[in-house]
Design a protein around this motif. Structure first.
Motif, PDB file in Angstrom:
ATOM      1  N   GLY A 170       0.476  -1.187  -0.055  1.00 36.74           N
ATOM      2  CA  GLY A 170       0.112  -0.024   0.131  1.00 36.74           C
ATOM      3  C   GLY A 170       0.691   1.389   0.255  1.00 36.74           C
ATOM      4  O   GLY A 170       0.364   1.853  -0.155  1.00 36.74           O
ATOM      5  N   GLY A 171       1.652   1.730   0.020  1.00 37.52           N
ATOM      6  CA  GLY A 171       2.849   2.431   0.367  1.00 37.52           C
ATOM      7  C   GLY A 171       2.574   3.458   1.360  1.00 37.52           C
ATOM      8  O   GLY A 171       2.362   2.695   2.559  1.00 37.52           O
ATOM      9  N   VAL A 172       3.146   4.293   1.252  1.00 33.36           N
ATOM     10  CA  VAL A 172       3.007   5.370   2.592  1.00 33.36           C
ATOM     11  C   VAL A 172       1.660   5.618   2.300  1.00 33.36           C
ATOM     12  O   VAL A 172       1.805   6.661   1.494  1.00 33.36           O
ATOM     13  N   GLY A 173       1.019   5.481   2.825  1.00 36.55           N
ATOM     14  CA  GLY A 173      -0.631   6.376   3.106  1.00 36.55           C
ATOM     15  C   GLY A 173      -0.863   7.554   4.053  1.00 36.55           C
ATOM     16  O   GLY A 173      -2.381   7.961   4.367  1.00 36.55           O
ATOM     17  N   LEU A 174      -0.029   7.475   5.057  1.00 32.39           N
ATOM     18  CA  LEU A 174       0.059   8.882   6.319  1.00 32.39           C
ATOM     19  C   LEU A 174       1.162   9.346   5.768  1.00 32.39           C
ATOM     20  O   LEU A 174       2.143   9.299   6.204  1.00 32.39           O
ATOM     21  N   TYR A 175       1.446  10.805   6.172  1.00 35.31           N
ATOM     22  CA  TYR A 175       2.606  11.563   6.602  1.00 35.31           C
ATOM     23  C   TYR A 175       2.106  12.447   7.517  1.00 35.31           C
ATOM     24  O   TYR A 175       1.118  13.260   7.628  1.00 35.31           O
ATOM     25  N   LEU A 176       2.976  12.047   8.557  1.00 35.18           N
ATOM     26  CA  LEU A 176       2.902  13.310  10.028  1.00 35.18           C
ATOM     27  C   LEU A 176       4.242  14.083   9.760  1.00 35.18           C
ATOM     28  O   LEU A 176       4.634  12.957  10.021  1.00 35.18           O
TER      29      LEU A 176
ATOM     30  N   ALA B  85       5.647  13.207  18.928  1.00 38.98           N
ATOM     31  CA  ALA B  85       5.972  12.005  18.228  1.00 38.98           C
ATOM     32  C   ALA B  85       5.199  11.019  19.027  1.00 38.98           C
ATOM     33  O   ALA B  85       4.628  10.195  17.752  1.00 38.98           O
ATOM     34  N   ILE B  86       4.217  10.956  19.931  1.00 41.26           N
ATOM     35  CA  ILE B  86       3.580  10.017  20.565  1.00 41.26           C
ATOM     36  C   ILE B  86       2.741   9.747  20.099  1.00 41.26           C
ATOM     37  O   ILE B  86       1.597   9.004  19.534  1.00 41.26           O
ATOM     38  N   MET B  87       2.116  10.904  20.504  1.00 41.33           N
ATOM     39  CA  MET B  87       0.246  11.752  19.504  1.00 41.33           C
ATOM     40  C   MET B  87      -0.010  11.201  18.192  1.00 41.33           C
ATOM     41  O   MET B  87      -0.396  10.388  17.163  1.00 41.33           O
ATOM     42  N   ALA B  88       1.328  11.272  17.475  1.00 45.90           N
ATOM     43  CA  ALA B  88       1.767  10.800  15.878  1.00 45.90           C
ATOM     44  C   ALA B  88       1.605   9.620  16.019  1.00 45.90           C
ATOM     45  O   ALA B  88       0.508   8.899  14.670  1.00 45.90           O
ATOM     46  N   LEU B  89       2.199   8.771  16.398  1.00 40.89           N
ATOM     47  CA  LEU B  89       2.461   7.767  16.313  1.00 40.89           C
ATOM     48  C   LEU B  89       1.422   6.970  16.879  1.00 40.89           C
ATOM     49  O   LEU B  89       0.181   6.239  16.047  1.00 40.89           O
ATOM     50  N   GLU B  90       0.065   7.402  18.066  1.00 42.50           N
ATOM     51  CA  GLU B  90      -1.251   7.024  18.342  1.00 42.50           C
ATOM     52  C   GLU B  90      -1.736   6.905  16.989  1.00 42.50           C
ATOM     53  O   GLU B  90      -2.980   6.213  16.509  1.00 42.50           O
ATOM     54  N   MET B  91      -2.025   8.775  16.572  1.00 45.28           N
ATOM     55  CA  MET B  91      -3.400   8.874  15.526  1.00 45.28           C
ATOM     56  C   MET B  91      -2.751   8.243  13.866  1.00 45.28           C
ATOM     57  O   MET B  91      -3.594   7.271  13.946  1.00 45.28           O
TER      58      MET B  91
END
Length: 347
Positions: A71-77, A116-122
């Motif tokens: 699926g490749g990279v499906g989201l960039y945060l 970073a942790i919030m982005a990981l959870e998202m």
């Protein structure tokens, strides 16, 4: 939250050059007493690259270390706190354009040092909810250069360091399995980071460098209760930690290593950690005191360091913690699924 079948394929850091803090003490840029209390050895300083460009370098390394999937990279945060190199601009899209590209959405996470942790959870929630999205690329990047910041005096008990990190979260088996994340917010003392000086019409109207010390003083002089601040932060961090551990189905004693923010020794709550059964040797402090605080990047850089240095073995659990002003308290628990043969690539 408990997560299933999500893995860290690659994680990397791009740090600035090492600056010996004793030199800053010798030439009067850093207070000698604070140096003794906080016990930093070095702080990382980037002289040329913007935070976004550092993030691109870290992202390329992380992508090269782990599989992304069909699926490749499906989201960039992208999580950041400081100026990224240009006003009125979207660094997340820039990072996307200069790494894996594609048509996935890119966005910024503004949660200060818990970003970073919030982005990981998202990212975990997004990959779980949206079928066909192969991976998420999470980056951080900050540079505390003059005139906006004085890395030695802007804040107390913290040396502000320059660096960027990247982590690839994927459904493809990787070096770490994400077991759980937890974030707890508490705005009781939001003004500790804002002060009482009122709003500015534009960035820099209050003058440079930014003084977080003055804002804290304003809040405390205006009636902020230091004991309640300490109590609130302790309780909320413990709440987030316990939630993450419970969701992962592990206890403190089951965790091999802990990655805490790279704040100074005097600000680290060693007694609380000792009471919880966490020794200093289990933390990344020995490494962190040679880096400084790279905002939201401490967590991913700490993970990269543990994996690159061979400090982790298959089956080990790792817990990472973050605290973002405002305040938000985050934790993530991961399990080592394989020992990579990574050399240390961070500058």
């Amino acid at each position: 939250m408990q997560w299933n079948d999500l893995y860290v394929g690659g994680v990397a850091a791009r740090l600035g050059r090492r600056e010996d803090v004793r030199e800053a003490v010798a030439d009067g840029r850093y207070d000698a007493e604070e140096h003794e209390e906080n016990d930093y050895l070095f702080v990382r300083v980037e002289d040329e690259l913007t935070p976004a460009d550092m993030a691109v370098e870290a992202a390329r390394e992380a992508l090269g270390r782990g599989a992304v999937g069909e699926g490749g990279v499906g989201l960039y945060l992208h999580a950041a706190s400081t100026f990224q190199g240009l006003d009125h601009w979207t660094p997340g899209s820039y990072i996307q354009q200069h790494t894996a590209g594609g048509t996935a959405p890119a966005l910024e996470v503004r949660q200060a040092c818990n970003g970073a942790i919030m982005a990981l959870e998202m990212a975990a929630a997004y990959l779980t909810a949206v079928p066909g999205r192969g991976a998420a690329l999470i980056t951080t990047g900050d540079r505390y250069n003059a005139p906006s910041y004085d890395r030695y005096r802007t804040d107390k008990n913290i040396l502000l360091a320059d660096g960027a990190t990247a982590l690839v979260l994927s459904r493809e088996p990787g070096v770490l399995r994400l077991l759980s994340t937890a974030t707890v917010g508490d705005t009781s003392h939001e003004a500790l980071g804002r002060g009482t000086g009122g709003w500015q019409g534009a960035s820099g109207d209050a003058g440079w460098p930014i003084s977080l010390r003055d804002r804290k003083k304003e809040y405390l002089i205006g009636g902020g209760d230091i004991q309640d601040i300490i109590r609130t932060m302790t309780v909320r961090q413990q709440e987030a930690m316990q939630t993450a551990l419970d969701d992962a189905g592990v206890k403190v004693a089951d965790v091999a290593r802990f990655v805490f923010p790279n704040i100074g020794r005097s600000a680290q709550d060693w007694e609380l950690r000792k009471a919880a059964g966490i020794s200093e040797e289990q933390t990344t402090w020995a490494w962190g005191r040679e880096v400084g605080h790279i905002a939201a990047g401490d967590q991913f850089a700490g993970l990269a360091h543990l994996l690159e240095s061979g400090a982790l073995r298959t089956g080990d659990r790792v817990a990472v913690a973050g605290v973002g002003s405002g305040y938000n308290f985050g934790w993530a628990v991961l399990e080592v699924a394989g020992e990579p043969d990574w050399s240390t690539t961070a500058v």
